[in-house]
Scaffold this active site. Structure first.
Site, PDB file in Angstrom:
ATOM      1  N   ASP A  39       0.787  -1.234   0.000  1.00  0.00           N
ATOM      2  CA  ASP A  39       0.000   0.000   0.000  1.00  0.00           C
ATOM      3  C   ASP A  39       0.822   1.289   0.000  1.00  0.00           C
ATOM      4  O   ASP A  39       0.421   2.278   0.632  1.00  0.00           O
ATOM      5  CB  ASP A  39      -0.966   0.003   1.190  1.00  0.00           C
ATOM      6  CG  ASP A  39      -2.060  -1.047   1.059  1.00  0.00           C
ATOM      7  OD1 ASP A  39      -1.868  -2.004   0.291  1.00  0.00           O
ATOM      8  OD2 ASP A  39      -3.091  -0.914   1.728  1.00  0.00           O
ATOM      9  N   ASP A  98      -4.831  -0.329  -2.131  1.00  0.00           N
ATOM     10  CA  ASP A  98      -6.249  -0.059  -1.986  1.00  0.00           C
ATOM     11  C   ASP A  98      -6.747   0.479  -3.324  1.00  0.00           C
ATOM     12  O   ASP A  98      -6.069   1.309  -3.959  1.00  0.00           O
ATOM     13  CB  ASP A  98      -6.490   0.992  -0.890  1.00  0.00           C
ATOM     14  CG  ASP A  98      -6.549   0.388   0.501  1.00  0.00           C
ATOM     15  OD1 ASP A  98      -6.435  -0.844   0.631  1.00  0.00           O
ATOM     16  OD2 ASP A  98      -6.714   1.157   1.464  1.00  0.00           O
ATOM     17  N   LYS A 110      -7.034  -4.412  -3.757  1.00  0.00           N
ATOM     18  CA  LYS A 110      -7.911  -4.920  -2.698  1.00  0.00           C
ATOM     19  C   LYS A 110      -8.961  -3.884  -2.314  1.00  0.00           C
ATOM     20  O   LYS A 110      -8.832  -2.707  -2.655  1.00  0.00           O
ATOM     21  CB  LYS A 110      -7.095  -5.348  -1.475  1.00  0.00           C
ATOM     22  CG  LYS A 110      -6.263  -4.252  -0.844  1.00  0.00           C
ATOM     23  CD  LYS A 110      -5.337  -4.848   0.215  1.00  0.00           C
ATOM     24  CE  LYS A 110      -4.462  -3.802   0.874  1.00  0.00           C
ATOM     25  NZ  LYS A 110      -5.179  -2.857   1.718  1.00  0.00           N
ATOM     26  N   CYS A 131      -2.511  -2.326   7.325  1.00  0.00           N
ATOM     27  CA  CYS A 131      -2.359  -3.214   6.167  1.00  0.00           C
ATOM     28  C   CYS A 131      -1.137  -4.121   6.284  1.00  0.00           C
ATOM     29  O   CYS A 131      -1.196  -5.284   5.886  1.00  0.00           O
ATOM     30  CB  CYS A 131      -2.334  -2.394   4.880  1.00  0.00           C
ATOM     31  SG  CYS A 131      -3.921  -1.548   4.637  1.00  0.00           S
TER      32      CYS A 131
END
Length: 194
Positions: A15, A57, A101, A140
Protein backbone atom coordinates in the site's frame (compact mmCIF):
# COMPACT_ATOMS: atom_id res chain seq x y z
CA UNK A 1 23.19 -13.25 11.12
CA UNK A 2 22.66 -12.69 7.40
CA UNK A 3 19.49 -13.78 5.62
CA UNK A 4 20.42 -14.98 2.14
CA UNK A 5 17.86 -14.70 -0.65
CA UNK A 6 17.01 -17.89 -2.46
CA UNK A 7 14.44 -19.49 -4.77
CA UNK A 8 11.05 -19.42 -3.07
CA UNK A 9 11.48 -15.87 -1.74
CA UNK A 10 9.28 -12.93 -2.71
CA UNK A 11 9.00 -9.26 -1.78
CA UNK A 12 5.64 -7.69 -0.98
CA UNK A 13 5.29 -3.88 -0.89
CA UNK A 14 2.10 -3.02 1.00
CA UNK A 15 0.00 0.00 0.00
CA UNK A 16 2.72 2.54 -0.80
CA UNK A 17 0.28 4.88 -2.56
CA UNK A 18 0.13 8.65 -2.85
CA UNK A 19 -2.87 9.05 -0.51
CA UNK A 20 -0.93 7.28 2.26
CA UNK A 21 2.12 9.52 1.90
CA UNK A 22 2.65 13.08 3.20
CA UNK A 23 0.26 15.38 1.35
CA UNK A 24 -2.23 12.55 0.76
CA UNK A 25 -5.74 12.32 2.16
CA UNK A 26 -4.79 9.65 4.74
CA UNK A 27 -1.10 10.36 5.17
CA UNK A 28 1.17 8.11 7.21
CA UNK A 29 3.68 10.41 8.95
CA UNK A 30 7.12 10.05 7.35
CA UNK A 31 5.72 7.41 5.01
CA UNK A 32 7.84 8.77 2.16
CA UNK A 33 11.01 8.05 4.17
CA UNK A 34 10.80 4.34 3.42
CA UNK A 35 10.72 4.70 -0.38
CA UNK A 36 14.52 4.86 -0.92
CA UNK A 37 14.98 1.79 1.27
CA UNK A 38 12.12 -0.08 -0.40
CA UNK A 39 13.83 0.68 -3.70
CA UNK A 40 16.97 -1.02 -2.38
CA UNK A 41 14.96 -4.11 -1.41
CA UNK A 42 13.22 -4.03 -4.82
CA UNK A 43 16.57 -3.80 -6.63
CA UNK A 44 18.00 -6.70 -4.61
CA UNK A 45 15.02 -8.98 -5.27
CA UNK A 46 14.90 -7.97 -8.94
CA UNK A 47 18.61 -8.69 -9.35
CA UNK A 48 18.00 -12.19 -8.00
CA UNK A 49 15.09 -12.74 -10.40
CA UNK A 50 12.69 -13.11 -7.48
CA UNK A 51 9.02 -12.10 -7.71
CA UNK A 52 7.85 -8.72 -6.43
CA UNK A 53 4.26 -8.03 -5.40
CA UNK A 54 2.65 -4.68 -4.59
CA UNK A 55 -0.73 -4.37 -2.91
CA UNK A 56 -2.93 -1.32 -3.26
CA UNK A 57 -6.25 -0.06 -1.99
CA UNK A 58 -8.44 0.40 -5.06
CA UNK A 59 -11.69 1.77 -3.68
CA UNK A 60 -14.94 2.80 -5.32
CA UNK A 61 -15.92 6.42 -4.55
CA UNK A 62 -18.55 5.32 -1.99
CA UNK A 63 -16.47 2.71 -0.20
CA UNK A 64 -17.74 1.52 3.18
CA UNK A 65 -14.54 2.59 4.96
CA UNK A 66 -15.12 6.27 4.13
CA UNK A 67 -16.52 8.66 6.74
CA UNK A 68 -19.49 9.55 4.52
CA UNK A 69 -20.56 5.89 4.51
CA UNK A 70 -20.09 5.54 8.27
CA UNK A 71 -16.54 4.24 8.10
CA UNK A 72 -13.50 5.48 10.06
CA UNK A 73 -11.41 7.04 7.26
CA UNK A 74 -11.49 10.03 4.94
CA UNK A 75 -11.89 9.10 1.25
CA UNK A 76 -8.61 7.67 -0.03
CA UNK A 77 -7.15 5.57 -2.83
CA UNK A 78 -10.20 5.85 -5.09
CA UNK A 79 -9.56 3.61 -8.09
CA UNK A 80 -7.76 5.24 -11.03
CA UNK A 81 -7.20 8.57 -9.23
CA UNK A 82 -3.77 10.13 -8.58
CA UNK A 83 -4.17 9.36 -4.87
CA UNK A 84 -4.42 5.65 -5.58
CA UNK A 85 -1.31 5.63 -7.77
CA UNK A 86 2.07 4.39 -6.66
CA UNK A 87 4.44 7.34 -6.16
CA UNK A 88 6.82 8.02 -9.03
CA UNK A 89 9.77 7.63 -6.65
CA UNK A 90 8.87 3.98 -5.98
CA UNK A 91 10.83 1.99 -8.56
CA UNK A 92 8.61 -1.02 -9.15
CA UNK A 93 9.79 -3.18 -12.07
CA UNK A 94 7.45 -3.63 -15.02
CA UNK A 95 6.81 -7.27 -14.07
CA UNK A 96 5.63 -6.42 -10.54
CA UNK A 97 2.43 -8.28 -9.73
CA UNK A 98 -0.16 -5.71 -8.62
CA UNK A 99 -2.80 -6.84 -6.12
CA UNK A 100 -5.86 -4.56 -5.87
CA UNK A 101 -7.91 -4.92 -2.70
CA UNK A 102 -11.11 -3.51 -1.19
CA UNK A 103 -12.45 -3.01 -4.70
CA UNK A 104 -16.14 -3.43 -3.86
CA UNK A 105 -18.25 -0.92 -1.96
CA UNK A 106 -19.34 -3.31 0.79
CA UNK A 107 -16.03 -4.87 1.79
CA UNK A 108 -12.97 -3.39 3.43
CA UNK A 109 -9.65 -5.21 3.32
CA UNK A 110 -6.57 -4.37 5.32
CA UNK A 111 -4.82 -7.59 4.32
CA UNK A 112 -3.41 -8.12 0.84
CA UNK A 113 -4.88 -11.62 1.02
CA UNK A 114 -8.48 -10.50 1.71
CA UNK A 115 -10.65 -11.13 -1.34
CA UNK A 116 -7.66 -11.22 -3.72
CA UNK A 117 -5.69 -13.77 -5.73
CA UNK A 118 -2.51 -13.08 -3.74
CA UNK A 119 -2.22 -16.52 -2.16
CA UNK A 120 -2.88 -18.29 -5.48
CA UNK A 121 -0.23 -16.14 -7.20
CA UNK A 122 2.31 -16.83 -4.46
CA UNK A 123 1.61 -20.55 -4.75
CA UNK A 124 1.98 -20.39 -8.53
CA UNK A 125 5.41 -18.79 -8.02
CA UNK A 126 6.37 -21.46 -5.46
CA UNK A 127 6.90 -18.80 -2.81
CA UNK A 128 7.75 -20.07 0.65
CA UNK A 129 9.24 -16.96 2.30
CA UNK A 130 7.62 -13.53 2.10
CA UNK A 131 9.44 -10.28 2.87
CA UNK A 132 6.94 -7.51 3.68
CA UNK A 133 7.35 -3.72 3.95
CA UNK A 134 5.11 -0.69 3.41
CA UNK A 135 2.35 1.19 5.21
CA UNK A 136 0.71 1.36 7.59
CA UNK A 137 2.49 -0.89 10.09
CA UNK A 138 -0.52 -1.45 12.35
CA UNK A 139 -3.15 -1.83 9.62
CA UNK A 140 -2.36 -3.21 6.17
CA UNK A 141 1.14 -4.45 7.00
CA UNK A 142 0.05 -6.20 10.20
CA UNK A 143 -3.03 -7.81 8.65
CA UNK A 144 -1.08 -8.97 5.60
CA UNK A 145 1.63 -10.46 7.83
CA UNK A 146 -0.96 -12.24 9.98
CA UNK A 147 -2.66 -13.77 6.94
CA UNK A 148 0.69 -14.78 5.41
CA UNK A 149 1.54 -16.62 8.62
CA UNK A 150 -1.89 -18.27 8.59
CA UNK A 151 -1.12 -19.47 5.07
CA UNK A 152 2.11 -20.99 6.45
CA UNK A 153 4.61 -18.70 4.76
CA UNK A 154 7.81 -17.82 6.57
CA UNK A 155 7.44 -14.04 7.00
CA UNK A 156 10.14 -11.40 7.35
CA UNK A 157 8.92 -7.96 8.42
CA UNK A 158 11.16 -5.26 6.97
CA UNK A 159 11.27 -3.16 10.12
CA UNK A 160 13.30 -0.39 8.48
CA UNK A 161 10.85 -0.16 5.56
CA UNK A 162 7.52 0.19 7.37
CA UNK A 163 5.85 3.25 8.87
CA UNK A 164 2.84 3.51 11.20
CA UNK A 165 -0.13 5.83 11.21
CA UNK A 166 0.16 5.95 15.04
CA UNK A 167 -3.29 7.26 15.95
CA UNK A 168 -2.04 6.25 19.39
CA UNK A 169 1.66 6.97 19.88
CA UNK A 170 2.68 3.32 20.40
CA UNK A 171 0.53 1.68 17.70
CA UNK A 172 3.50 1.00 15.42
CA UNK A 173 5.81 -0.52 18.03
CA UNK A 174 2.95 -2.59 19.45
CA UNK A 175 2.13 -3.91 15.97
CA UNK A 176 5.77 -4.89 15.38
CA UNK A 177 5.82 -6.70 18.72
CA UNK A 178 2.57 -8.50 17.90
CA UNK A 179 3.86 -9.63 14.50
CA UNK A 180 7.10 -10.92 16.02
CA UNK A 181 5.10 -12.73 18.72
CA UNK A 182 3.12 -14.50 15.97
CA UNK A 183 6.34 -15.62 14.32
CA UNK A 184 7.31 -12.91 11.84
CA UNK A 185 11.08 -12.38 11.72
CA UNK A 186 12.24 -8.74 12.04
CA UNK A 187 14.77 -7.87 9.33
CA UNK A 188 16.90 -4.82 8.47
CA UNK A 189 18.40 -4.31 5.03
CA UNK A 190 21.93 -4.67 6.42
CA UNK A 191 21.07 -8.25 7.44
CA UNK A 192 20.06 -9.21 3.89
CA UNK A 193 22.90 -11.19 2.41
CA UNK A 194 24.05 -10.93 -1.21
Amino acid sequence: MKTVLDAGDALLVADVQNDFLPGGSLAVPLGDEIIPLLNRYIARFHAHGLPIFATRDWHPPDHCSFLQQGGPWPPHCIAATPGAAFPAALKLPSDTRIISKATSREQDAYSGFAGTQLNALLQACNVRRLFIGGVATEYCVRNTVQDALRHHYTVFILVDAVRALNLQADDGPHALEAMAHLGAVPLHFEALGA
